[in-house]
Design a protein around this motif. Structure first.
Motif, PDB file in Angstrom:
ATOM      1  N   LYS A  65       0.845  -1.192   0.000  1.00 23.60           N
ATOM      2  CA  LYS A  65       0.000   0.000   0.000  1.00 23.60           C
ATOM      3  C   LYS A  65       0.879   1.241   0.000  1.00 23.60           C
ATOM      4  CE  LYS A  65      -4.297  -1.438   2.003  1.00 23.60           C
ATOM      5  NZ  LYS A  65      -5.376  -0.973   2.853  1.00 23.60           N
ATOM      6  N   GLY A  66       0.278   2.372  -0.360  1.00 20.85           N
ATOM      7  CA  GLY A  66       0.978   3.647  -0.321  1.00 20.85           C
ATOM      8  C   GLY A  66       0.980   4.349  -1.655  1.00 20.85           C
ATOM      9  N   GLY A 114       8.307  -8.800 -15.348  1.00 21.76           N
ATOM     10  CA  GLY A 114       7.521  -9.688 -16.203  1.00 21.76           C
ATOM     11  C   GLY A 114       6.039  -9.355 -16.129  1.00 21.76           C
ATOM     12  N   SER A 115       5.215 -10.366 -15.889  1.00 21.83           N
ATOM     13  CA  SER A 115       3.762 -10.173 -15.800  1.00 21.83           C
ATOM     14  C   SER A 115       3.363  -9.335 -14.602  1.00 21.83           C
ATOM     15  CB  SER A 115       3.059 -11.526 -15.726  1.00 21.83           C
ATOM     16  OG  SER A 115       3.354 -12.302 -16.864  1.00 21.83           O
ATOM     17  N   ALA A 116       4.203  -9.280 -13.583  1.00 29.51           N
ATOM     18  CA  ALA A 116       3.899  -8.475 -12.396  1.00 29.51           C
ATOM     19  C   ALA A 116       3.907  -6.977 -12.720  1.00 29.51           C
ATOM     20  CB  ALA A 116       4.888  -8.782 -11.287  1.00 29.51           C
ATOM     21  N   TRP A 117       4.574  -6.586 -13.822  1.00 25.63           N
ATOM     22  CA  TRP A 117       4.599  -5.169 -14.239  1.00 25.63           C
ATOM     23  C   TRP A 117       3.172  -4.652 -14.454  1.00 25.63           C
ATOM     24  CZ3 TRP A 117       7.773  -1.048 -14.822  1.00 25.63           C
ATOM     25  CH2 TRP A 117       7.374  -0.025 -15.673  1.00 25.63           C
ATOM     26  N   ILE A 118       2.336  -5.430 -15.120  1.00 25.55           N
ATOM     27  CA  ILE A 118       0.948  -5.023 -15.380  1.00 25.55           C
ATOM     28  C   ILE A 118       0.179  -4.919 -14.066  1.00 25.55           C
ATOM     29  CG2 ILE A 118      -1.207  -5.671 -16.552  1.00 25.55           C
ATOM     30  CD1 ILE A 118       0.990  -4.718 -18.447  1.00 25.55           C
ATOM     31  N   GLY A 123      -2.397  -1.589 -10.367  1.00 23.15           N
ATOM     32  CA  GLY A 123      -2.589  -1.367  -8.938  1.00 23.15           C
ATOM     33  C   GLY A 123      -2.316   0.060  -8.509  1.00 23.15           C
ATOM     34  N   PHE A 124      -1.351   0.720  -9.154  1.00 21.38           N
ATOM     35  CA  PHE A 124      -1.026   2.110  -8.846  1.00 21.38           C
ATOM     36  C   PHE A 124      -1.759   3.092  -9.757  1.00 21.38           C
ATOM     37  CE2 PHE A 124       2.549   0.291  -6.549  1.00 21.38           C
ATOM     38  CZ  PHE A 124       2.642   1.137  -5.453  1.00 21.38           C
ATOM     39  N   ASN A 125      -2.603   2.610 -10.647  1.00 19.78           N
ATOM     40  CA  ASN A 125      -3.363   3.454 -11.578  1.00 19.78           C
ATOM     41  C   ASN A 125      -2.449   4.330 -12.428  1.00 19.78           C
ATOM     42  OD1 ASN A 125      -5.979   2.563 -10.632  1.00 19.78           O
ATOM     43  ND2 ASN A 125      -5.520   3.745  -8.791  1.00 19.78           N
ATOM     44  N   ILE A 126      -1.345   3.744 -12.895  1.00 20.51           N
ATOM     45  CA  ILE A 126      -0.426   4.448 -13.784  1.00 20.51           C
ATOM     46  C   ILE A 126      -1.049   4.435 -15.174  1.00 20.51           C
ATOM     47  CG2 ILE A 126       1.905   4.460 -14.762  1.00 20.51           C
ATOM     48  CD1 ILE A 126       2.830   3.065 -12.152  1.00 20.51           C
ATOM     49  N   TYR A 138       1.212   8.399  -7.799  1.00 25.30           N
ATOM     50  CA  TYR A 138       0.398   7.214  -8.081  1.00 25.30           C
ATOM     51  C   TYR A 138       0.124   6.471  -6.782  1.00 25.30           C
ATOM     52  CZ  TYR A 138       1.921   8.465 -12.723  1.00 25.30           C
ATOM     53  OH  TYR A 138       2.177   9.164 -13.876  1.00 25.30           O
ATOM     54  N   LEU A 139      -1.173   6.281  -6.494  1.00 28.35           N
ATOM     55  CA  LEU A 139      -1.623   5.668  -5.247  1.00 28.35           C
ATOM     56  C   LEU A 139      -2.115   4.250  -5.489  1.00 28.35           C
ATOM     57  CD1 LEU A 139      -3.872   8.661  -4.197  1.00 28.35           C
ATOM     58  CD2 LEU A 139      -1.683   8.109  -3.185  1.00 28.35           C
ATOM     59  N   THR A 140      -1.975   3.414  -4.461  1.00 28.74           N
ATOM     60  CA  THR A 140      -2.583   2.093  -4.515  1.00 28.74           C
ATOM     61  C   THR A 140      -3.342   1.848  -3.221  1.00 28.74           C
ATOM     62  OG1 THR A 140      -2.240  -0.267  -4.842  1.00 28.74           O
ATOM     63  CG2 THR A 140      -0.534   0.884  -3.632  1.00 28.74           C
ATOM     64  N   SER A 141      -4.502   1.242  -3.363  1.00 23.45           N
ATOM     65  CA  SER A 141      -5.282   0.878  -2.177  1.00 23.45           C
ATOM     66  C   SER A 141      -4.877  -0.507  -1.683  1.00 23.45           C
ATOM     67  CB  SER A 141      -6.774   0.910  -2.502  1.00 23.45           C
ATOM     68  OG  SER A 141      -7.053   0.029  -3.574  1.00 23.45           O
ATOM     69  N   GLY A 142      -4.038  -1.196  -2.444  1.00 27.45           N
ATOM     70  CA  GLY A 142      -3.535  -2.499  -2.003  1.00 27.45           C
ATOM     71  C   GLY A 142      -3.293  -3.440  -3.163  1.00 27.45           C
ATOM     72  N   ILE A 143      -2.085  -3.983  -3.246  1.00 29.67           N
ATOM     73  CA  ILE A 143      -1.725  -4.985  -4.245  1.00 29.67           C
ATOM     74  C   ILE A 143      -1.319  -6.249  -3.489  1.00 29.67           C
ATOM     75  CG2 ILE A 143      -0.124  -5.628  -6.086  1.00 29.67           C
ATOM     76  CD1 ILE A 143       0.238  -2.632  -6.658  1.00 29.67           C
ATOM     77  N   ASP A 144      -2.015  -7.346  -3.742  1.00 31.90           N
ATOM     78  CA  ASP A 144      -1.689  -8.620  -3.104  1.00 31.90           C
ATOM     79  C   ASP A 144      -0.288  -9.040  -3.557  1.00 31.90           C
ATOM     80  OD1 ASP A 144      -1.516 -11.182  -2.075  1.00 31.90           O
ATOM     81  OD2 ASP A 144      -3.450 -11.841  -2.871  1.00 31.90           O
TER      82      ASP A 144
END
Length: 193
Positions: A65-66, A114-118, A123-126, A138-144
Protein backbone atom coordinates in the motif's frame (compact mmCIF):
# COMPACT_ATOMS: atom_id res chain seq x y z
CA UNK A 1 -6.07 -61.87 16.57
CA UNK A 2 -5.56 -58.37 18.01
CA UNK A 3 -1.92 -58.40 16.87
CA UNK A 4 -2.96 -59.34 13.30
CA UNK A 5 -5.62 -56.59 13.25
CA UNK A 6 -3.11 -54.03 14.59
CA UNK A 7 -0.62 -55.18 11.95
CA UNK A 8 -3.19 -54.74 9.13
CA UNK A 9 -4.17 -51.26 10.40
CA UNK A 10 -0.51 -50.27 10.61
CA UNK A 11 0.20 -51.64 7.12
CA UNK A 12 -2.72 -49.78 5.52
CA UNK A 13 -2.01 -46.52 7.33
CA UNK A 14 1.64 -46.58 6.24
CA UNK A 15 0.78 -47.50 2.66
CA UNK A 16 -1.65 -44.55 2.44
CA UNK A 17 0.77 -41.97 3.82
CA UNK A 18 2.29 -39.50 1.42
CA UNK A 19 6.03 -39.61 1.78
CA UNK A 20 7.46 -36.32 0.53
CA UNK A 21 11.18 -35.80 0.32
CA UNK A 22 11.77 -32.32 1.67
CA UNK A 23 15.45 -31.61 1.25
CA UNK A 24 17.41 -29.17 3.33
CA UNK A 25 19.86 -27.89 0.72
CA UNK A 26 21.18 -24.30 1.03
CA UNK A 27 19.68 -23.26 -2.32
CA UNK A 28 16.88 -24.20 -4.66
CA UNK A 29 13.49 -23.01 -5.83
CA UNK A 30 12.13 -20.49 -3.38
CA UNK A 31 9.11 -18.54 -2.28
CA UNK A 32 9.63 -14.85 -1.49
CA UNK A 33 8.15 -13.51 1.73
CA UNK A 34 8.25 -9.72 2.12
CA UNK A 35 9.12 -8.46 5.63
CA UNK A 36 9.49 -4.69 5.18
CA UNK A 37 9.52 -2.04 2.49
CA UNK A 38 10.51 1.54 3.15
CA UNK A 39 12.26 4.62 1.79
CA UNK A 40 15.96 5.02 2.62
CA UNK A 41 16.82 7.25 5.57
CA UNK A 42 18.30 9.98 3.43
CA UNK A 43 18.05 13.73 3.94
CA UNK A 44 18.26 14.46 0.22
CA UNK A 45 15.26 15.73 -1.70
CA UNK A 46 14.66 12.89 -4.12
CA UNK A 47 12.88 13.25 -7.45
CA UNK A 48 11.48 9.73 -7.00
CA UNK A 49 9.76 9.20 -3.66
CA UNK A 50 8.45 5.91 -2.30
CA UNK A 51 5.90 6.10 0.49
CA UNK A 52 5.12 2.40 0.64
CA UNK A 53 4.32 -0.04 3.40
CA UNK A 54 3.14 -3.62 3.86
CA UNK A 55 -0.30 -4.35 5.26
CA UNK A 56 -1.28 -7.77 6.58
CA UNK A 57 -4.86 -8.11 5.34
CA UNK A 58 -5.38 -11.67 6.62
CA UNK A 59 -3.12 -14.38 8.02
CA UNK A 60 -2.17 -15.43 4.48
CA UNK A 61 -2.49 -12.16 2.50
CA UNK A 62 -0.01 -9.28 2.62
CA UNK A 63 -0.62 -6.15 0.57
CA UNK A 64 1.57 -3.39 -0.75
CA UNK A 65 0.00 0.00 0.00
CA UNK A 66 0.98 3.65 -0.32
CA UNK A 67 2.13 5.88 -3.15
CA UNK A 68 4.98 6.58 -5.51
CA UNK A 69 5.76 10.14 -6.60
CA UNK A 70 7.73 10.83 -9.77
CA UNK A 71 8.78 14.47 -9.92
CA UNK A 72 10.59 13.52 -13.14
CA UNK A 73 9.52 10.96 -15.74
CA UNK A 74 10.60 7.42 -14.91
CA UNK A 75 12.46 6.53 -18.11
CA UNK A 76 15.52 4.80 -19.52
CA UNK A 77 17.86 7.72 -18.82
CA UNK A 78 17.79 6.58 -15.18
CA UNK A 79 19.81 3.66 -13.79
CA UNK A 80 19.23 1.44 -10.75
CA UNK A 81 22.03 0.14 -8.54
CA UNK A 82 20.83 -2.75 -6.38
CA UNK A 83 22.94 -3.69 -3.39
CA UNK A 84 21.85 -6.87 -1.67
CA UNK A 85 22.96 -7.64 1.87
CA UNK A 86 22.34 -11.00 3.50
CA UNK A 87 21.63 -11.84 7.11
CA UNK A 88 24.72 -13.51 8.54
CA UNK A 89 24.45 -16.63 10.71
CA UNK A 90 26.32 -14.83 13.48
CA UNK A 91 23.82 -11.97 13.38
CA UNK A 92 23.95 -8.72 11.46
CA UNK A 93 23.88 -7.80 7.80
CA UNK A 94 26.68 -9.01 5.54
CA UNK A 95 27.12 -6.27 2.90
CA UNK A 96 27.49 -6.68 -0.85
CA UNK A 97 26.28 -10.26 -1.15
CA UNK A 98 25.03 -9.38 -4.63
CA UNK A 99 25.36 -6.16 -6.65
CA UNK A 100 23.30 -5.52 -9.78
CA UNK A 101 23.23 -2.46 -12.03
CA UNK A 102 20.32 -1.87 -14.39
CA UNK A 103 21.34 0.77 -16.95
CA UNK A 104 17.90 1.44 -18.43
CA UNK A 105 15.72 1.70 -15.34
CA UNK A 106 12.24 1.65 -16.84
CA UNK A 107 12.83 -1.07 -19.45
CA UNK A 108 14.96 -3.09 -17.01
CA UNK A 109 12.38 -3.11 -14.23
CA UNK A 110 9.66 -3.89 -16.76
CA UNK A 111 11.67 -6.91 -17.95
CA UNK A 112 12.52 -8.20 -14.45
CA UNK A 113 8.95 -7.84 -13.20
CA UNK A 114 7.52 -9.69 -16.20
CA UNK A 115 3.76 -10.17 -15.80
CA UNK A 116 3.90 -8.47 -12.40
CA UNK A 117 4.60 -5.17 -14.24
CA UNK A 118 0.95 -5.02 -15.38
CA UNK A 119 -0.23 -5.83 -11.85
CA UNK A 120 1.79 -2.91 -10.46
CA UNK A 121 0.79 -0.56 -13.30
CA UNK A 122 -2.91 -1.28 -12.74
CA UNK A 123 -2.59 -1.37 -8.94
CA UNK A 124 -1.03 2.11 -8.85
CA UNK A 125 -3.36 3.45 -11.58
CA UNK A 126 -0.43 4.45 -13.78
CA UNK A 127 -1.91 5.66 -17.11
CA UNK A 128 0.46 3.64 -19.33
CA UNK A 129 2.23 0.29 -19.21
CA UNK A 130 4.99 1.48 -21.56
CA UNK A 131 8.15 3.42 -20.80
CA UNK A 132 8.51 6.23 -19.88
CA UNK A 133 6.12 6.57 -16.94
CA UNK A 134 4.95 10.19 -16.70
CA UNK A 135 5.66 12.40 -13.70
CA UNK A 136 2.94 12.34 -11.06
CA UNK A 137 1.80 10.73 -7.83
CA UNK A 138 0.40 7.21 -8.08
CA UNK A 139 -1.62 5.67 -5.25
CA UNK A 140 -2.58 2.09 -4.52
CA UNK A 141 -5.28 0.88 -2.18
CA UNK A 142 -3.53 -2.50 -2.00
CA UNK A 143 -1.73 -4.99 -4.25
CA UNK A 144 -1.69 -8.62 -3.10
CA UNK A 145 2.00 -9.59 -2.95
CA UNK A 146 1.22 -13.09 -4.25
CA UNK A 147 0.46 -11.41 -7.59
CA UNK A 148 4.10 -10.30 -7.80
CA UNK A 149 5.44 -13.88 -7.86
CA UNK A 150 5.18 -14.11 -11.67
CA UNK A 151 8.38 -12.19 -12.30
CA UNK A 152 11.50 -12.94 -14.35
CA UNK A 153 13.76 -13.07 -11.29
CA UNK A 154 16.00 -16.15 -11.02
CA UNK A 155 13.93 -19.18 -9.99
CA UNK A 156 16.75 -20.75 -7.93
CA UNK A 157 18.75 -18.91 -5.27
CA UNK A 158 20.24 -19.29 -1.78
CA UNK A 159 17.69 -19.43 1.02
CA UNK A 160 17.88 -16.77 3.70
CA UNK A 161 17.03 -13.22 4.71
CA UNK A 162 18.06 -10.38 2.39
CA UNK A 163 17.92 -6.60 2.38
CA UNK A 164 17.76 -5.07 -1.10
CA UNK A 165 18.66 -1.38 -1.38
CA UNK A 166 17.68 0.13 -4.73
CA UNK A 167 19.46 3.38 -5.60
CA UNK A 168 17.87 5.27 -8.52
CA UNK A 169 20.41 7.47 -10.31
CA UNK A 170 20.22 10.00 -13.14
CA UNK A 171 22.62 10.36 -16.10
CA UNK A 172 25.01 12.40 -13.90
CA UNK A 173 25.16 9.48 -11.44
CA UNK A 174 23.30 11.53 -8.81
CA UNK A 175 20.93 9.70 -6.49
CA UNK A 176 17.31 10.65 -7.29
CA UNK A 177 15.51 7.94 -5.30
CA UNK A 178 16.10 5.09 -2.89
CA UNK A 179 14.01 2.13 -1.70
CA UNK A 180 14.73 -0.69 0.77
CA UNK A 181 13.06 -4.11 0.76
CA UNK A 182 13.66 -6.82 3.34
CA UNK A 183 12.68 -10.27 2.13
CA UNK A 184 13.02 -13.91 3.12
CA UNK A 185 13.65 -16.56 0.49
CA UNK A 186 12.18 -19.76 1.89
CA UNK A 187 11.59 -23.26 0.58
CA UNK A 188 8.23 -23.58 -1.22
CA UNK A 189 6.77 -25.85 1.49
CA UNK A 190 7.99 -23.80 4.47
CA UNK A 191 5.86 -21.36 6.38
CA UNK A 192 7.20 -17.88 7.18
CA UNK A 193 8.54 -17.21 10.67
Amino acid sequence: MIIKMFGLILFFSLSQSKNHLMHNLPMGEYRMEYDKIYQCASTKNHSIQFNLYLNKKTLSIKELKGNITFLIPFDDTLAIDINSTSWDLTGGWKPNSNIITIRKACSGIKYFLGSAWITIQKGFNIPTDNCPLPAGTYLTSGIDLKNLEVSNFPKVYFYGKYKLVLFYKNAKNEEVGCLVMEVNLIRPWETPL
